[in-house]
Design a protein around this motif. Structure first.
Motif, PDB file in Angstrom:
ATOM      1  N   LEU A 216      55.573  22.247 -31.524  1.00 45.97           N
ATOM      2  CA  LEU A 216      56.868  21.765 -31.055  1.00 45.97           C
ATOM      3  C   LEU A 216      57.262  22.553 -29.808  1.00 45.97           C
ATOM      4  CD1 LEU A 216      58.915  21.353 -34.362  1.00 45.97           C
ATOM      5  CD2 LEU A 216      58.185  19.535 -32.818  1.00 45.97           C
ATOM      6  N   PRO A 217      57.489  21.884 -28.666  1.00 45.24           N
ATOM      7  CA  PRO A 217      57.817  22.613 -27.429  1.00 45.24           C
ATOM      8  C   PRO A 217      59.028  23.529 -27.582  1.00 45.24           C
ATOM      9  CG  PRO A 217      57.301  20.326 -26.935  1.00 45.24           C
ATOM     10  CD  PRO A 217      57.361  20.433 -28.431  1.00 45.24           C
ATOM     11  N   SER A 218      60.024  23.081 -28.315  1.00 39.36           N
ATOM     12  CA  SER A 218      61.233  23.895 -28.473  1.00 39.36           C
ATOM     13  C   SER A 218      60.995  25.149 -29.298  1.00 39.36           C
ATOM     14  CB  SER A 218      62.334  23.052 -29.121  1.00 39.36           C
ATOM     15  OG  SER A 218      61.914  22.583 -30.398  1.00 39.36           O
ATOM     16  N   GLU A 219      59.888  25.177 -30.065  1.00 39.16           N
ATOM     17  CA  GLU A 219      59.615  26.323 -30.933  1.00 39.16           C
ATOM     18  C   GLU A 219      58.645  27.331 -30.295  1.00 39.16           C
ATOM     19  OE1 GLU A 219      60.905  27.056 -33.925  1.00 39.16           O
ATOM     20  OE2 GLU A 219      62.249  25.342 -33.715  1.00 39.16           O
ATOM     21  N   THR A 220      58.177  27.047 -29.077  1.00 37.56           N
ATOM     22  CA  THR A 220      57.198  27.948 -28.458  1.00 37.56           C
ATOM     23  C   THR A 220      57.725  29.375 -28.231  1.00 37.56           C
ATOM     24  OG1 THR A 220      57.796  26.932 -26.329  1.00 37.56           O
ATOM     25  CG2 THR A 220      55.790  26.149 -27.427  1.00 37.56           C
ATOM     26  N   PRO A 221      58.997  29.574 -27.835  1.00 43.85           N
ATOM     27  CA  PRO A 221      59.467  30.967 -27.722  1.00 43.85           C
ATOM     28  C   PRO A 221      59.392  31.713 -29.055  1.00 43.85           C
ATOM     29  CG  PRO A 221      60.942  29.487 -26.542  1.00 43.85           C
ATOM     30  CD  PRO A 221      60.008  28.616 -27.332  1.00 43.85           C
ATOM     31  N   ARG A 222      59.768  31.044 -30.140  1.00 43.31           N
ATOM     32  CA  ARG A 222      59.706  31.702 -31.451  1.00 43.31           C
ATOM     33  C   ARG A 222      58.256  31.975 -31.854  1.00 43.31           C
ATOM     34  NH1 ARG A 222      59.962  30.107 -37.069  1.00 43.31           N
ATOM     35  NH2 ARG A 222      59.920  27.904 -36.488  1.00 43.31           N
ATOM     36  N   ILE A 223      57.361  31.028 -31.538  1.00 46.19           N
ATOM     37  CA  ILE A 223      55.945  31.243 -31.865  1.00 46.19           C
ATOM     38  C   ILE A 223      55.410  32.454 -31.115  1.00 46.19           C
ATOM     39  CG2 ILE A 223      53.633  30.254 -31.620  1.00 46.19           C
ATOM     40  CD1 ILE A 223      54.857  27.510 -32.115  1.00 46.19           C
ATOM     41  N   LEU A 224      55.723  32.558 -29.823  1.00 44.81           N
ATOM     42  CA  LEU A 224      55.263  33.704 -29.043  1.00 44.81           C
ATOM     43  C   LEU A 224      55.867  35.002 -29.564  1.00 44.81           C
ATOM     44  CD1 LEU A 224      53.667  34.770 -26.620  1.00 44.81           C
ATOM     45  CD2 LEU A 224      55.676  34.329 -25.201  1.00 44.81           C
TER      46      LEU A 224
ATOM     47  N   ARG B 249      56.864  27.256 -39.207  1.00 50.48           N
ATOM     48  CA  ARG B 249      56.365  28.099 -38.111  1.00 50.48           C
ATOM     49  C   ARG B 249      56.301  27.353 -36.779  1.00 50.48           C
ATOM     50  NH1 ARG B 249      54.125  29.480 -42.927  1.00 50.48           N
ATOM     51  NH2 ARG B 249      53.956  31.708 -43.382  1.00 50.48           N
ATOM     52  N   GLY B 250      56.959  26.207 -36.678  1.00 50.77           N
ATOM     53  CA  GLY B 250      57.026  25.497 -35.413  1.00 50.77           C
ATOM     54  C   GLY B 250      55.845  24.600 -35.113  1.00 50.77           C
TER      55      GLY B 250
END
Length: 301
Positions: free
Chosen positions: A131-139, A194-195
């Motif tokens: 999910l593009p919006s979840e990439t900051p949280r994934i990183l 987890r996005g």
């Protein structure tokens, strides 16, 4: 940043050699111009970041992840920021027992224990995306290696946890779709936290122990033999029914003849037969009886 650093170094050097008493002072202005050009080039490349289609960028400044993502195209960024690119297109991860067919070299199939204590080998492919919006949280929480930290271990664990509810034969045949739907639901739930989005789960192959394969083959052969015998029995029953009907018809015919024909009827039938013989081109001798019995017919061809 590299061009900015080089530009600053050259600018300092140009200032250092600008003293007229130095031999290289005549190169000071040229060196200063080169330094300014490199500095401006470094600034322009540092504040503009290109993101390709199907990707998003996440900025980090001195280790702190920014919540705003960079979309596809040209984006203006902080020149001191580090940009991490994430692929948001559909990705696949394969775990296979065939050499060099999966994402890991060698035998990477999933070995599970079934409800009857047998080891079954499962080949699997999953399709997923970020999910593009979840990439900051994934990183921030997982890192760039989410395939090895999340996708692979979660998938293998969910398959092992759910395989214990089925026996080997059920996984191989009747319960295969149910098993696939069950692990899909569990993996999807874990990915969502987890996005990640699970798009499709494909069980490519289920390999059973040789003893179980032989048992299944024997069972299939026995079922085929039983179906064949059932067909033969059904055919014999139909043939017996046909013969019974035929016999009943003959019996009914004989009963009609014995009860419904009179002497005159029999004489009439005999006369018809004699007429047919008389019309025949073959030579014959007909001896007519004198009484009421049927005439005796002797033919000589």
């Amino acid at each position: 940043m590299f061009f900015i650093f080089i530009g600053v170094i050259l600018f300092i050097a140009s200032r250092a050699i600008s003293n007229p008493n130095l031999v290289f002072s005549k190169y000071a202005n040229s060196l200063r111009i080169v330094a300014i050009v490199l500095f401006l080039l470094g600034i322009s490349t540092s504040v503009i970041k290109q993101v390709n289609a199907g990707e998003v960028g996440v900025q980090s400044i001195f280790g702190k992840v920014q919540n705003q993502t960079l979309t596809s195209g040209l984006n203006f960024i902080n020149p001191i920021a580090t940009v991490t690119i994430f692929d948001t297109k559909t990705q696949n991860y394969t775990m296979s027992g065939v050499h060099d067919e999966g994402d890991k070299s060698g035998d990477d199939a999933i070995r599970v224990l079934t409800a009857d204590g047998l080891e079954v080998v499962v080949d699997l492919t999953i399709l997923y995306r970020i999910l593009p919006s979840e990439t900051p949280r994934i990183l921030r929480e997982i890192g760039e290696d989410y395939r090895d930290k999340i996708v692979r271990p979660v998938t293998r664990t969910m398959i092992r946890d759910n395989a214990v509810y089925y026996d080997a034969v059920g996984l191989y045949s009747l319960k295969r779709n149910e098993f696939q739907n069950r692990i899909y639901a569990d993996i999807e739930k874990n990915f969502k936290k987890r996005g990640l989005v699970l798009e499709q789960l494909l069980i490519r192959n289920i390999n059973l122990p040789n003893s179980v394969k032989q048992t299944i083959e024997s069972k299939i052969n026995a079922e085929q033999d039983a179906q064949k015998m059932q067909f033969v029995l059904q055919k014999e029953k139909q043939e017996a029914e046909r013969k019974r009907v035929e016999a009943q018809g003959i019996a009914d015919y004989q009963k009609i003849l014995s009860t419904g024909l009179s002497d005159k009827q029999l004489q009439y039938e005999a006369i018809i037969a004699q007429k047919e013989l008389a019309k025949s081109p073959n030579a014959k001798v007909i001896i007519m009886g004198g009484g009421k019995s049927t005439p005796i017919i002797l033919g000589n061809n």
